[in-house]
Design a protein around this motif. Structure first.
Motif, PDB file in Angstrom:
ATOM      1  N   SER B  38       0.850  -1.196   0.000  1.00  0.00           N
ATOM      2  CA  SER B  38       0.000   0.000   0.000  1.00  0.00           C
ATOM      3  C   SER B  38       0.885   1.245   0.000  1.00  0.00           C
ATOM      4  O   SER B  38       1.954   1.270   0.608  1.00  0.00           O
ATOM      5  N   GLY B  39       0.446   2.244  -0.723  1.00  0.00           N
ATOM      6  CA  GLY B  39       1.204   3.477  -0.822  1.00  0.00           C
ATOM      7  C   GLY B  39       2.264   3.464  -1.904  1.00  0.00           C
ATOM      8  O   GLY B  39       3.050   4.393  -2.030  1.00  0.00           O
ATOM      9  N   TYR B 189      -5.269  -4.145 -13.888  1.00  0.00           N
ATOM     10  CA  TYR B 189      -5.827  -4.592 -12.620  1.00  0.00           C
ATOM     11  C   TYR B 189      -4.856  -4.225 -11.504  1.00  0.00           C
ATOM     12  O   TYR B 189      -3.669  -4.521 -11.592  1.00  0.00           O
ATOM     13  N   VAL B 190      -5.376  -3.570 -10.478  1.00  0.00           N
ATOM     14  CA  VAL B 190      -4.523  -3.180  -9.361  1.00  0.00           C
ATOM     15  C   VAL B 190      -4.835  -4.058  -8.165  1.00  0.00           C
ATOM     16  O   VAL B 190      -6.009  -4.285  -7.847  1.00  0.00           O
ATOM     17  N   THR B 191      -3.821  -4.550  -7.511  1.00  0.00           N
ATOM     18  CA  THR B 191      -4.047  -5.339  -6.300  1.00  0.00           C
ATOM     19  C   THR B 191      -2.806  -5.277  -5.415  1.00  0.00           C
ATOM     20  O   THR B 191      -1.718  -4.956  -5.881  1.00  0.00           O
ATOM     21  N   HIS B 192      -3.015  -5.562  -4.122  1.00  0.00           N
ATOM     22  CA  HIS B 192      -1.831  -5.716  -3.272  1.00  0.00           C
ATOM     23  C   HIS B 192      -1.644  -7.203  -2.963  1.00  0.00           C
ATOM     24  O   HIS B 192      -0.734  -7.582  -2.253  1.00  0.00           O
ATOM     25  N   ASP B 193      -2.544  -8.005  -3.539  1.00  0.00           N
ATOM     26  CA  ASP B 193      -2.538  -9.429  -3.259  1.00  0.00           C
ATOM     27  C   ASP B 193      -1.729 -10.139  -4.344  1.00  0.00           C
ATOM     28  O   ASP B 193      -2.131 -10.198  -5.509  1.00  0.00           O
ATOM     29  N   VAL B 206       5.523  -4.731 -10.930  1.00  0.00           N
ATOM     30  CA  VAL B 206       5.717  -4.575  -9.491  1.00  0.00           C
ATOM     31  C   VAL B 206       6.166  -3.144  -9.225  1.00  0.00           C
ATOM     32  O   VAL B 206       7.114  -2.650  -9.840  1.00  0.00           O
ATOM     33  N   LEU B 207       5.439  -2.475  -8.338  1.00  0.00           N
ATOM     34  CA  LEU B 207       5.744  -1.071  -8.046  1.00  0.00           C
ATOM     35  C   LEU B 207       6.174  -0.911  -6.603  1.00  0.00           C
ATOM     36  O   LEU B 207       5.719  -1.643  -5.717  1.00  0.00           O
ATOM     37  N   ARG B 208       7.068   0.034  -6.411  1.00  0.00           N
ATOM     38  CA  ARG B 208       7.397   0.435  -5.044  1.00  0.00           C
ATOM     39  C   ARG B 208       7.699   1.921  -5.049  1.00  0.00           C
ATOM     40  O   ARG B 208       8.476   2.399  -5.877  1.00  0.00           O
TER      41      ARG B 208
END
Lengths: 292, 368
Positions: B38-39, B189-193, B206-208
């Protein structure tokens, strides 16, 4: 154990009803007094005030006061004027103020926050302080009417309506309500292709039942109770609203029975308006449960 | 259907950069998943594609047309929100038909498309209901229905399943996968899963902290993570990391060791932003599934003791404490038996191990 808690529950219910009944009586007695007194001749009315008879329709009961009130003042005209002025102002105010609030909450534009804070700051300015400048301004404003271009708004409906359409409190109510609407609903509508006017009409307004009802009631009461402003800007009987009409009953020979009859008559539109809106209010609360 | 191209896309809120230059090409018909903690900016990036957030710099094109300054309604996109965002004052039918109503479609056309969407999503029996009468899964179906009737070029999903319970999430995940297959539409599609990312995506991004860490197919990312962050993010249970020292190094690989690890040659060089040399401490990444425990102390290169065994049915997760105190997780098929306190040694295929140079940002966040 169950019976004890049931008793407790019953007792609590009794106490609750007693308190509520007491509160209801406190609120309803002035109204009862007003209506009952309007049916009594002055002498009896004054004599009854020292006893509970003041709240009972006993003694010499008649509708003479109503005849007399109509004779003394053009009551019908006053009520009609107030209904027109209040009705038009409420409708326009809900429309204009909700649109303003919509813009403040959902649209992005330069100076938005500053202007909103200025509008909200007007909430602390008492009307009396701007009454005189507003009067001078109104007396000089142009208007294009049936007779072409005219100057001065005095002795008209519009001078009693237009200055009160937009006000800080109503805008504030709408702004607060709109801020609490889920932002994703608006975004979903935008993605689905809705324009801002469509979002206003199809999404935001249908979900604004509670705030519309609240704003309408507040605006109605404020407008219906207008006294100072119409007294200043209207000298002709044909545009005078009900509250200014009350003066007719305090001049010359004061007749309390007639005053009560007049007050009973002018309360009718308020009650009718409230009853209609109360239903809309409850319905709108029920429908917002949908949010889930 | 459409290709979406992001070129050096940036977004700042005041002085804070939330998207720091993203380059990405989403091919026609591709299912791309943005994943990250998240974030990390994944939702912001999606909202920039949707047109709900302004683009600070860079270009975004859909089907060859630069759409930076187009309103969401002019981008031929449809979006499904985390909170479903279905209109509470309309029936399901009105909700699904909303976009068509706005576009001024005829009643016949509306009915045909809405009924088709209802059929695809198996919600014909729900059409006259209000959203308040629907369950979470049904509401999300309505939101998806609203998206498909408009036949958009690109579907955008913003964490659509995170408000659903676990069982329903799996069902809906499969349905979205099937939908993609049936419509062969471009989907973002956006997910944190990471499970959703792995199962649905043709391509994972993969984003950070507003930057792309790695782009690739799910198995590519799983087997060849480019850095410590991606390695730790994908896979469940997540990859084990051990601090090891490089004792020898050449062009094809290096030999590493630490207190619990006998010297072992890894046939790859440390990956990451900085270069490593002999004597440096680097991270050895070992997937829990690729560790083979043995009670014979001489058979493996890693040595430790069993702390806890968790049986999940399909696999058994064993927590170990290595001889140098580091914790390690091993995932074993089905119900392997390892009682607490038992000394074990572990072996692994060196080709399946990864070396990474340390990541200052990760270390900083781990300390908090």
């Amino acid at each position: 154990m169950a019976s004890i808690s049931a008793d407790n529950h019953g007792l609590r219910l009794v106490v609750r009803y007693m308190v509520l009944t007491l509160v209801a009586i406190i609120f309803i007695f002035p109204l009862v007094f007003m209506v009952v007194s309007s049916l009594k001749p002055d002498q009896q009315l004054l004599a009854d005030t020292s006893s509970l008879r003041a709240f009972l329709p006993v003694g010499d009961i008649s509708v003479d006061n109503y005849y007399a009130a109509f004779k003394r003042a053009p009551v019908g005209t006053f009520v009609l004027n107030s209904v027109i002025i209040t009705g038009v102002t409420v409708v326009l105010s809900l429309f204009i103020c909700s649109m303003a609030a919509f813009s403040f909450v959902f649209l992005k534009w330069q100076g938005r926050d500053l202007i909103l804070s200025i509008i909200l700051a007007t909430l602390i300015v008492p009307f009396e302080t701007i009454a005189i400048p507003l009067l001078l301004l109104s007396s000089k404003l142009p208007w294009i009417g049936a007779h072409g271009l005219e100057w001065g708004w005095l002795n008209t409906y519009r001078v009693q309506i237009i200055p009160f359409i937009a006000d800080g409190l109503t805008i504030f109510l709408f702004v607060q309500y709109f801020k609490d609407l889920p932002g994703e609903l608006i975004e979903a509508a935008r993605v689905e292709g809705a324009t801002w006017p469509q979002i206003y009409r199809r999404i935001v307004m249908p979900l604004s039942g509670p705030v519309l009802a609240t704003a309408a009631i507040l605006k109605f009461l404020a407008m219906y109770n207008q006294y100072l402003w119409p007294l200043m800007v209207v000298q002709q009987e044909e545009y005078r609203p009900v509250m200014v009409g009350l003066q007719y009953f305090f001049q010359l020979n004061r007749a309390w029975g007639e005053i009560m009859a007049y007050l009973s008559l002018i309360t009718v539109p308020v009650l009718a308006f409230y009853l209609v809106l109360q239903r809309a209010f409850i319905a709108s609360i029920a429908s917002t449960g949908v949010k889930g | 259907m459409a290709q979406v191209v992001l070129k050096n896309l940036k977004k700042s809120f005041g002085t804070v950069d939330v998207i720091k230059g993203v380059d990405l090409t989403i091919e026609d018909g591709e299912f791309v998943v943005f994943v990250g903690p998240s974030g990390c900016g994944k939702s912001t990036l999606l909202r920039m594609i949707a047109g709900l957030e302004d683009i600070s710099s860079g270009t975004l094109s859909i089907n060859g047309q630069v759409v930076n300054d187009l309103q969401p309604k002019d981008r031929k996109i449809a979006m499904v929100f985390q909170s479903y965002a279905i209109f509470p004052h309309m029936t399901v039918r009105e909700n699904v038909a909303f976009g068509l109503t706005i576009a001024g479609a005829s009643k016949a056309e509306k009915d045909a498309k809405v009924n088709e969407a209802a059929r695809i999503l198996q919600m014909e029996h729900l059409m006259e209901r209000r959203p308040s009468q629907l369950s979470g899964g049904q509401r999300q179906r309505v939101a998806i229905g609203r998206a498909i009737v408009r036949e958009p070029s690109v579907f955008l999903f913003d964490e659509p399943l995170s408000n659903l319970d676990a069982a329903l999430r799996m069902d809906m995940r499969m349905e979205i996968g099937k939908l993609h297959h049936d419509l062969s539409a471009t989907m973002v599609y956006v997910t944190h899963d990471q499970v959703e990312a792995m199962t649905l995506a043709d391509k994972i991004v993969v984003l950070r902290s507003g930057s792309v860490m790695q782009i690739g197919s799910p198995m590519d990312l799983y087997h060849n993570p480019a850095n410590l962050f991606v390695a730790g993010f994908l896979g469940a249970p997540s990859m084990n990391f051990l601090d090891v020292t490089i004792t020898e190094m050449d062009d094809t690989g290096c030999t590493v060791r630490n207190g619990a690890l006998d010297p072992v040659r890894i046939p790859s060089l440390p990956k990451g932003d900085t270069a490593a040399k002999v004597g440096d401490t680097v991270k050895l990444g070992l997937r829990p599934q690729y560790l083979i425990p043995s009670i014979d102390p001489a058979s493996g290169t890693l040595h430790g003791k069993v702390i806890l065994t968790e049986r999940l049915g399909s696999e058994t997760v064993v927590d170990l404490a290595l001889t140098d105190g580091t914790k390690l997780i091993v995932a074993l098929p089905e119900d392997a038996q390892f009682e607490r306190g038992r000394e074990v040694s572990l072996s692994f295929g060196p080709a399946r191990a990864h070396l990474f140079t340390p990541d200052p940002e990760l270390q900083a966040s781990a300390k908090h």
